[in-house]
Scaffold this active site. Structure first.
Site, PDB file in Angstrom:
ATOM      1  N   HIS A 116      43.073  25.746  37.983  1.00 10.65           N
ATOM      2  CA  HIS A 116      43.271  27.164  38.249  1.00 10.65           C
ATOM      3  C   HIS A 116      44.466  27.626  37.422  1.00 10.65           C
ATOM      4  O   HIS A 116      45.430  28.179  37.948  1.00 10.65           O
ATOM      5  CB  HIS A 116      43.453  27.433  39.746  1.00 10.65           C
ATOM      6  CG  HIS A 116      42.500  28.456  40.273  1.00 10.65           C
ATOM      7  ND1 HIS A 116      42.831  29.405  41.209  1.00 10.65           N
ATOM      8  CD2 HIS A 116      41.195  28.701  39.958  1.00 10.65           C
ATOM      9  CE1 HIS A 116      41.783  30.169  41.467  1.00 10.65           C
ATOM     10  NE2 HIS A 116      40.775  29.759  40.721  1.00 10.65           N
ATOM     11  N   HIS A 135      34.058  28.635  31.015  1.00 10.22           N
ATOM     12  CA  HIS A 135      34.421  28.057  32.302  1.00 10.22           C
ATOM     13  C   HIS A 135      33.188  27.575  33.072  1.00 10.22           C
ATOM     14  O   HIS A 135      33.244  26.570  33.771  1.00 10.22           O
ATOM     15  CB  HIS A 135      35.187  29.097  33.129  1.00 10.22           C
ATOM     16  CG  HIS A 135      35.829  28.558  34.358  1.00 10.22           C
ATOM     17  ND1 HIS A 135      36.991  27.818  34.331  1.00 10.22           N
ATOM     18  CD2 HIS A 135      35.468  28.631  35.667  1.00 10.22           C
ATOM     19  CE1 HIS A 135      37.322  27.477  35.566  1.00 10.22           C
ATOM     20  NE2 HIS A 135      36.421  27.946  36.398  1.00 10.22           N
TER      21      HIS A 135
END
Length: 737
Positions: free
Chosen positions: A95, A49
């Site tokens: 998200h 990420h």
């Protein structure tokens, strides 16, 4: 190492998402065993990420520069000049994992995070968009996820006070265990007042701003870099909790101290929290950073250094301030009721040093934390491509009228009004084209300039042919902007894929990136920011490859913007672009024939650019009254949307004899626009199109209260609207999917 910290074991290393060879790399880099806190830092900084270790090699091939680009990828958000001393700042981020575990807070904090990325650059946010993907509507969890995600997006954006103006909603069984939430924010800044993350100067105060630090969100970035399994619910503590009212205060306080010339550098605390923001500011400025965690405002007692450094509590910023402005900046933040604490300073050492309780908990080389993260050229295999499907291979299962009415009531083609009416899309008073059209249009201040914005991708195309699907995602965003009359400026992307360690998945990623790059180059549509979200996979089943494209375009005068609604009766309806009747991967084939197969429609980028620039010239010359690009569902669906938006029907001519009617009306050939123009100018517009080598065809005439086709029953606009508007509210009210 403190006696309170656990012993470093292979199991502990593995639980931090680090592979044995990556841990060996850490040992070589620092020349010793890391402390527990340092292990947590490497886990955060080296996960997928934050480090883009599987994607970086391929992202470097994307076009990121143009004369109008001020800041490309690498900062909190991209920045593009729009003239008159102003710039547009925008970015999109995912998200996904948090929104599956805790849909309301996952989606809400996704919106909060992307807003901070924009105002960290000194810009005031003016709009948000989103692209959300859910599983099969019949899946027992889907309705709950839709409800929570939509409420979270609306709850945060509405409370913060920024309009949510556009986006995309889709359903497919491949998202059953892994819904996607991609949030995009757009802001405006004066070009001379843009702020960046690189720290400068030695001995400058590093200041913590905003809300207090808690234990929420710890290991959030690491969790977002792993597949889901049976333990998904146990990961709920890694989901952050948002407070939009605090974020609004943070926005105003940040913009005020920026205006007072207090700020040297600024970084939002997003993924990996305090660690990532401090390391990035120091590394970008070739400086070290020393932090004293005893000075960090916390809302819980007894927090360890590990917890404070990795917490992803929301509504927080880290700044390097001009020393002489420290008191003035603190007074501003206290006025807004926010925490302000000097927690460290910049140093010449090029090291990241963290102290807590009188002990040094972290002492690491700052550049290497980011620069020395592993970079993988993962093996990949190209996707097996499916053959083209001809119209003759797709016998029509029902009449054209029945087909249209059924398609309009399917989850992917129906109205998403139930979703966007829960968002405040009018706050600030500058939204001129609301959700439901090709792209939103938002006025800049009092005008006359405005921005068009959109988010789009067709995952089923990307699955069938990643290269063509990547091209199509960019071309579709380009068309959406063109259809309003805007000049497309630049792109932000959100590349959502499964496990990159699987060569097939990595092949999808590589193919889509190649297609995106080719389209962006051909259309002068550079990528200025973005996000990669990998490991979107549950129990070994990956999502559809979903490289969402967020596009922004400029309107010199918002009064010239066009929409999709028919404007009057007795106007000519024209089609620009070539129609072969491409049914492979179409929604007609999937929804009416239960076949998900075939090659997707190809994208001719030269034809795409010619047609787009031609349509934009027509809009600029006020030669057309309505414009709609043709995408999902094909021509008849697009015409129905124009009729529903206006209440005006149309008399349509028959399909050409060379193309079977169902393929002509429901094929998804690319690069097409439907326009209306007054009858007395239609022949002149047709002549211009032919002179510009743009395929053009008269489709019919606006008229009456129904769509009529030779040999078909009349399709009343009121009936079409009822079909179009009914599915979503009925589903959310509990109707069977």
């Amino acid at each position: 190492m403190s006696s309170k910290e656990p012993q470093i074991t292979p199991e502990l290393v593995a639980s931090h998402g680090l592979k044995p060879d990556e841990y060996e790399r850490i040992l070589t880099l620092i020349g010793r065993e890391p402390t527990f806190t340092e292990l947590g830092i490497f886990s955060a900084m080296w996960n997928e990420h934050c480090s883009y270790k599987s994607s970086k090699v391929h992202l470097r091939t994307l076009p990121t520069k143009a004369p109008w680009v001020i800041q490309g990828p690498g900062e909190n958000a991209g920045v593009v000049s729009i003239g008159d001393g102003l710039a547009v700042v925008f970015k999109m981020e995912s998200h996904n994992h948090p929104s599956y575990i805790e849909p309301y807070q996952g989606a809400a904090t996704g919106v909060g995070g992307i807003l901070r990325d924009v105002f960290t650059m000194g810009a005031r946010p003016i709009a948000c968009l989103n692209a959300i993907s859910f599983g099969d509507p019949a899946h027992p969890k889907t309705r709950h996820l839709v409800s929570g995600v939509v409420a979270g997006i609306g709850g945060y954006g509405n409370s913060f006070g920024v309009p949510t103006v556009g986006g995309q909603v889709r359903f497919h069984t491949r998202y059953d265990g892994n819904n996607l939430v991609n949030a995009m924010a757009v802001g405006i800044v004066e070009t001379r007042k843009i702020f960046y993350a690189a720290a400068t100067g030695v001995g400058m105060p590093v200041v913590y701003l905003g809300s207090k630090t808690g234990r929420d969100g710890i290991h959030g970035a690491t969790m977002a870099s792993a597949e889901f399994g049976a333990d998904a619910e146990e990961k709920r503590p890694t989901v952050q909790v948002g407070d939009p009212f605090s974020e609004k205060l943070l926005l105003e306080a940040c913009l005020e101290i920026m205006a007072k010339d207090c700020v040297i550098a600024i970084q939002d605390m997003g993924a990996a929290g305090l660690t990532c923001s401090a390391v990035e500011m120091g590394a970008k400025g070739d400086l070290g950073i020393t932090l004293d965690l005893d000075k960090v405002p916390t809302r819980e007692t007894g927090m360890s250094a590990y917890e404070m450094l990795l917490s992803e509590s929301q509504e927080r910023m880290l700044m390097v301030l001009k020393p002489e402005k420290e008191a003035e900046a603190e007074a501003i933040f206290r006025k807004w009721g926010l925490d302000f604490a000097v927690v460290g300073e910049t140093t010449p050492t090029m090291r990241f040093v963290v102290k807590h309780g009188g002990e040094v908990k972290v002492d690491l080389p700052i550049k290497e934390l980011g620069d020395e993260a592993p970079v993988y050229e993962r093996p990949f295999v190209a996707s097996s491509l499916q053959p083209q499907i001809t119209a003759a291979e797709v016998p029509p299962p029902m009449t054209l009228a029945d087909s249209l009415e059924k398609l309009l009531a399917t989850p992917d083609l129906c109205s998403k009004r139930w979703v966007w009416e829960q968002y405040d899309h009018l706050i600030l008073g500058n939204t001129l084209q609301k959700p439901g059209g090709d792209a939103a249009v938002v006025r800049i201040d009092d005008g006359p300039k405005g921005l068009a914005m959109t988010a789009d991708v067709t995952p089923r195309y990307c699955e069938a042919d990643p290269f063509e699907g990547g091209k199509q995602a960019v071309a579709e965003a380009w068309r959406n902007l063109i259809a309003t009359g805007a000049r497309p400026l630049a792109v932000t992307d959100n590349l959502n894929f499964g496990n990159p360690e699987k060569p097939e998945t990595m092949g999808q990623f590589v193919g889509c990136v190649r297609g995106i790059g080719e389209a962006c180059r051909a259309l002068d549509f550079p990528i200025v920011s973005g996000n990669v979200s990998l490991y979107n996979e549950t129990h070994g089943r990956a999502i559809l490859p979903t490289p969402t494209i967020g596009g922004v375009g400029l309107l010199d005068n918002v009064a010239d913007a066009t929409g999709i609604a028919f404007q009057a009766e007795d106007e000519a309806i024209l089609l620009f672009g070539e129609t072969q009747g491409w049914l492979g991967q179409s929604l007609y084939l999937r929804e009416l024939c239960s076949r998900e197969e075939g090659a997707p429609p190809p994208v001719d980028l030269d034809a795409e650019r010619r047609a787009g620039e031609f349509v934009r010239r027509l809009i600029g010359d006020s030669a057309v009254t309505a414009v709609h690009d043709v995408s999902d569902g094909g021509l008849l669906v697009a015409l129905a949307e124009m009729a529903i938006a206006s209440g005006i029907g149309a008399k349509l001519y028959g399909a050409p004899v060379t193309t079977p009617p169902h393929a002509f009306w429901f094929g998804e050939d690319q690069g097409r626009y439907i326009v209306t123009t007054p009858n007395d100018t239609a022949e002149a517009v047709i002549a211009k199109a032919r002179a510009a080598n743009i395929p053009v065809r008269r489709l019919g005439q606006t008229a009456g209260d129904a769509l009529t086709l030779v040999g078909e029953r009349a399709m009343l606009v009121t009936t079409l609207r009822e079909r179009f508007e009914s599915w979503f509210p009925a589903y959310m009210a509990g109707a069977a999917a």
